[in-house]
Design a protein around this motif. Structure first.
Motif, PDB file in Angstrom:
ATOM      1  N   THR A  14     169.630   6.474  23.108  1.00  0.00           N
ATOM      2  CA  THR A  14     169.748   7.330  21.937  1.00  0.00           C
ATOM      3  C   THR A  14     169.740   6.466  20.691  1.00  0.00           C
ATOM      4  O   THR A  14     170.127   5.298  20.734  1.00  0.00           O
ATOM      5  CB  THR A  14     171.021   8.199  22.007  1.00  0.00           C
ATOM      6  OG1 THR A  14     171.001   9.155  20.947  1.00  0.00           O
ATOM      7  CG2 THR A  14     172.279   7.366  21.916  1.00  0.00           C
ATOM      8  N   ASP A  25     173.664  13.387  19.026  1.00  0.00           N
ATOM      9  CA  ASP A  25     173.138  13.520  20.381  1.00  0.00           C
ATOM     10  C   ASP A  25     174.088  12.851  21.374  1.00  0.00           C
ATOM     11  O   ASP A  25     174.857  11.954  21.018  1.00  0.00           O
ATOM     12  CB  ASP A  25     171.775  12.844  20.511  1.00  0.00           C
ATOM     13  CG  ASP A  25     170.665  13.597  19.796  1.00  0.00           C
ATOM     14  OD1 ASP A  25     170.951  14.653  19.196  1.00  0.00           O
ATOM     15  OD2 ASP A  25     169.523  13.119  19.840  1.00  0.00           O
ATOM     16  N   SER A 237     166.897  11.022  21.288  1.00  0.00           N
ATOM     17  CA  SER A 237     167.492  10.768  22.593  1.00  0.00           C
ATOM     18  C   SER A 237     166.475  11.076  23.680  1.00  0.00           C
ATOM     19  O   SER A 237     165.715  12.035  23.567  1.00  0.00           O
ATOM     20  CB  SER A 237     168.752  11.621  22.827  1.00  0.00           C
ATOM     21  OG  SER A 237     169.775  11.245  21.938  1.00  0.00           O
TER      22      SER A 237
END
Length: 243
Positions: A14, A25, A237
């Motif tokens: 990510t 995320d 991500s």
């Protein structure tokens, strides 16, 4: 990257991107349990980051037992309970951004040669098979609704000022609706779970070319290298999974 005797290999990453101050995320990468998750939080202040983190933490605690049908039921039950928890403290009507604490979620479960994709929102699951890219999930977004109900083209729908508004997400509304796709997994298949920040930065051809590399870590590196060469206005991500 994780590699286990089950022959599942996966790699996850990510990145905050170039514009956002924080990363909302979260992901879960557990190939030894046949469980992978990407969640993209939404809401003011720290709400989005908290929502996505709660989702991956709760799913990580699920017991790895039973067949695929039982595991799907466990994931569904977990997400419905989280939806109740995230929504119970809201004081304004569903959809009010300043009170919202929610998250998209896409889950991939594997049990031997069978697998299931479960999702709510616009985080996606792709399948790369026999040199072709398939989008297994269908976005729960206003843009997708305009395409399906008003027969707009994808280009026309994307120009709508609220094209990226979500129609489903964990915590967003009182009743959570989840979509599920089950499939047989074949040797050589590759899967990609990703948030919208990743796939909106890349074309389908770029996604397919990365997954075609064969190597899980190389595919993931290619995806992020190319996405970060662009504007990267959102968090990114992705999880690459190979059978």
């Amino acid at each position: 990257m994780s590699e286990v005797a089950s022959a599942w290999r996966s790699a996850a990453r990510t990145d905050t991107g170039k514009v956002r101050v924080r990363n909302e995320d979260a992901f879960l990468d557990l190939p030894e349990r046949g469980l992978w998750v990407v969640a993209d939080g939404m809401g003011g202040h720290q709400n989005g980051a908290l929502a996505s983190r709660l989702i991956v933490e709760a799913l990580a605690e699920l017991p790895h037992e039973g067949g695929l049908e039982q595991r799907v039921a466990q994931v569904r039950g977990c997400l419905h309970e989280l939806n109740r928890r995230l929504g119970q403290d809201l004081t304004l009507a569903c959809g009010q951004a300043d009170s919202l604490m929610g998250s998209t979620v896409v889950v991939f479960l594997a049990e031997d040669d069978r697998a299931a994709c479960i999702w709510a929102g616009d985080s996606r699951c792709y399948l790369w098979r026999s040199s072709r890219l398939y989008q297994l999930s269908r976005d729960h977004s206003l843009a997708q609704l305009l395409i399906e109900e008003q027969q707009m083209s994808a280009e026309e729908a994307a120009r709508h000022p609220r094209a990226h508004a979500l129609t489903r997400a964990v915590g967003a509304c009182e009743a959570l609706q989840l979509d599920i796709v089950e499939l047989d997994v074949l040797p050589g298949d590759a899967l990609l779970l990703c948030s919208d920040g990743l796939y909106q930065s890349l074309s389908p051809d770029q996604l397919g070319a990365a997954l075609n590399l064969g190597s899980v870590p190389l595919a993931l590196r290619r995806l992020f290298d190319q996405a970060l060469q662009g504007a990267a206005r959102d968090n990114l991500s992705a999880i690459v999974i190979r059978r």
